[in-house]
Design a protein around this motif. Structure first.
Motif, PDB file in Angstrom:
ATOM      1  N   MET A 115      51.065  -6.916  46.981  1.00  0.00           N
ATOM      2  CA  MET A 115      49.805  -6.160  46.835  1.00  0.00           C
ATOM      3  C   MET A 115      49.010  -6.681  45.638  1.00  0.00           C
ATOM      4  N   GLU A 116      49.717  -6.990  44.557  1.00  0.00           N
ATOM      5  CA  GLU A 116      49.038  -7.555  43.375  1.00  0.00           C
ATOM      6  C   GLU A 116      48.365  -8.869  43.720  1.00  0.00           C
ATOM      7  N   ASP A 120      47.543  -7.653  54.953  1.00  0.00           N
ATOM      8  CA  ASP A 120      47.600  -8.827  54.076  1.00  0.00           C
ATOM      9  C   ASP A 120      48.811  -8.760  53.138  1.00  0.00           C
ATOM     10  N   ALA A 121      49.086  -7.568  52.602  1.00  0.00           N
ATOM     11  CA  ALA A 121      50.223  -7.433  51.683  1.00  0.00           C
ATOM     12  C   ALA A 121      51.542  -7.693  52.427  1.00  0.00           C
ATOM     13  N   LEU A 136      56.927  -5.934  48.161  1.00  0.00           N
ATOM     14  CA  LEU A 136      55.637  -5.487  48.704  1.00  0.00           C
ATOM     15  C   LEU A 136      54.646  -5.163  47.592  1.00  0.00           C
ATOM     16  N   GLU A 137      55.181  -4.645  46.477  1.00  0.00           N
ATOM     17  CA  GLU A 137      54.303  -4.346  45.334  1.00  0.00           C
ATOM     18  C   GLU A 137      53.726  -5.649  44.771  1.00  0.00           C
ATOM     19  N   TYR A 162      51.124  -0.095  53.373  1.00  0.00           N
ATOM     20  CA  TYR A 162      50.668  -1.380  52.823  1.00  0.00           C
ATOM     21  C   TYR A 162      49.643  -2.020  53.752  1.00  0.00           C
ATOM     22  N   SER A 163      48.750  -2.823  53.155  1.00  0.00           N
ATOM     23  CA  SER A 163      47.776  -3.528  53.995  1.00  0.00           C
ATOM     24  C   SER A 163      48.485  -4.636  54.767  1.00  0.00           C
ATOM     25  N   VAL A 193      47.347  -9.943  46.651  1.00  0.00           N
ATOM     26  CA  VAL A 193      46.176  -9.685  47.500  1.00  0.00           C
ATOM     27  C   VAL A 193      45.022  -9.165  46.635  1.00  0.00           C
ATOM     28  N   GLY A 194      45.348  -8.336  45.637  1.00  0.00           N
ATOM     29  CA  GLY A 194      44.327  -7.825  44.714  1.00  0.00           C
ATOM     30  C   GLY A 194      43.621  -8.965  43.981  1.00  0.00           C
ATOM     31  N   THR A 206      54.088 -10.772  51.724  1.00  0.00           N
ATOM     32  CA  THR A 206      55.522 -10.513  51.495  1.00  0.00           C
ATOM     33  C   THR A 206      56.371 -11.452  52.354  1.00  0.00           C
TER      34      THR A 206
END
Ligand SMILES: [Zn+2]
Length: 394
Positions: free
Chosen positions: A319-320, A293-294, A315-316, A290-291, A322-323, A298
């Motif tokens: 990630m969204e 940022d992610a 974490l998923e 994971y990045s 951050v996207g 979290t």
């Protein structure tokens, strides 16, 4: 800004004496690799400091590294390496992990083994004032000589001697040490054991107790009274309770720290964590998937004060989020001077309500969804500025 003070168990308005915020956060004992629980504490305090800087305060931030300790000696023996080599290696790893998570380094990163003269000075004053006694080359803090002992312990619900003793002994208080007058007394200076490293002192060679270490380093670099003292919730007792006792009786000034702030524990010892994340509980392992940022999102999706359990879904979702911020970055392009005073105000209100980062992130996420739909560059620029306050690199 309102912050929850563990000492008074209430939300209080944070008003430092001047523009400088003196903050001390207990650091690591470098015998093992940094896990998500460490990251939660240091990212939470990093975000608090970023926000205080955003408000215009200057920060003087001190953190210690307990680079001599029973755990370090034990682990070094197990690994067959020198204790100081283990300490250096794990300290380096910790700093690398924190750099990766965009955690600002402290102004002073103080090593216990380099600060023994300050500790000895404090111990000598405590001996003179009758709060400590020497026994067999060790020096102990005499809890029964101190009627004020335990304010922070009582605040967190340890109401009597027996309750305090039980917890203290679970956390390395050595109740059976024959040199102690009372089981609750804690060590300020520990006489050298055969084969262990030692530093000179008026009571013979030895090493410092853990609690005195933080009092000494905090007061040496920040003065007798701090604005904020922080750490994980498991440090409130005995560690911080003992720090208060030593420091206030050394200086004759109270409170040692105006605010005491504690971060909730991240569950990872239980089976649930290992089932949900496998070996992904170490920061360095998480960073492979994971990045930064992610991971930061979290952590900040959980309020700093409460315990929580991390699942891979968290974490998923991060990630969204951050996207979405990255899409906003694309829409905003080079224009950075746009603003959205309503979003700005709502973000500040969330952050000033005891650093409510989950609420602040939700506001930014919702605003990002709107910006993606309507290409509002001004709001987009505001979102990007505020994600920086949370320490994201988007
Ligand atoms: Zn400490």
């Amino acid at each position: 800004m309102k912050l929850f003070n563990t000492l008074t168990q209430s939300l209080e308005t944070f008003t430092p004496r001047d523009n400088l915020v003196r903050i001390y956060v207990c650091g690591i004992t470098p015998y093992d690799t940094t896990h998500l629980g460490h990251a939660f504490t240091y990212v939470s305090f990093d975000t608090l400091m970023r926000y205080l800087e955003f408000l215009g305060y200057t920060i003087n931030y001190v953190q210690n590294v307990t680079d001599i300790d029973d755990d370090i000696l034990r682990k070094a023996r197990e690994l067959g390496i020198a204790w100081d080599e283990l300490g250096r290696r794990e300290t380096e790893r910790y700093l690398n992990d924190m750099d990766a998570l965009n955690v600002h380094r402290p102004n002073v990163y103080a090593h216990a083994t380099e600060e023994t003269p300050t500790m000895i000075e404090i111990i000598q004053v405590l001996l003179e004032k009758g709060f400590a006694y020497e026994s067999g080359g060790s020096v102990y803090y005499s809890v029964c000589q101190d009627p004020d002992f335990g304010t922070l312990a009582r605040a967190i619900g340890l109401n009597d001697y027996k309750a305090m003793l039980t917890i203290a002994n679970e956390r390395g208080n050595y109740p059976d040490d024959p040199r102690k007058k009372d089981a609750l007394d804690f060590v300020l200076w520990q006489a050298q054991a055969p084969g262990e490293p030692a530093w000179p002192s008026p009571w013979g060679p030895g090493r410092p107790g853990w609690h005195i270490e933080c009092s000494a380093m905090a007061m040496r670099y920040l003065g007798p009274q701090l604005d904020i003292h922080g750490g994980g919730a498991d440090l409130a007792f005995p560690h911080h309770t003992c720090e208060i006792a030593q420091s206030e009786h050394f200086t004759g000034k109270a409170p040692f720290s105006r605010f005491w702030m504690h971060t909730g524990m991240v569950h990872q010892d239980g089976e649930k964590m290992s089932k949900s994340l496998g070996n992904l509980t170490l920061v360095s392992d998480l960073l492979k998937t994971y990045s930064a940022d992610a991971i930061r999102v979290t952590l900040l999706n959980h309020h700093y004060r409460y315990p929580w359990e991390c699942f891979s879904e968290d974490l998923e979702v991060a990630m969204e989020t951050v996207g979405l911020f990255q899409q906003v970055r694309t829409i905003v392009g080079e224009q950075t001077d746009g603003e959205d005073t309503v979003l700005h105000g709502r973000f500040k209100a969330a952050m000033e309500n005891d650093l409510n980062t989950p609420e602040a992130l939700l506001l930014l996420r919702q605003a990002a969804e709107t910006v993606i739909a309507n290409h509002d560059v001004n709001t987009g620029a505001e979102i990007l500025r505020l994600t920086k306050v949370l320490g994201l690199r988007v």
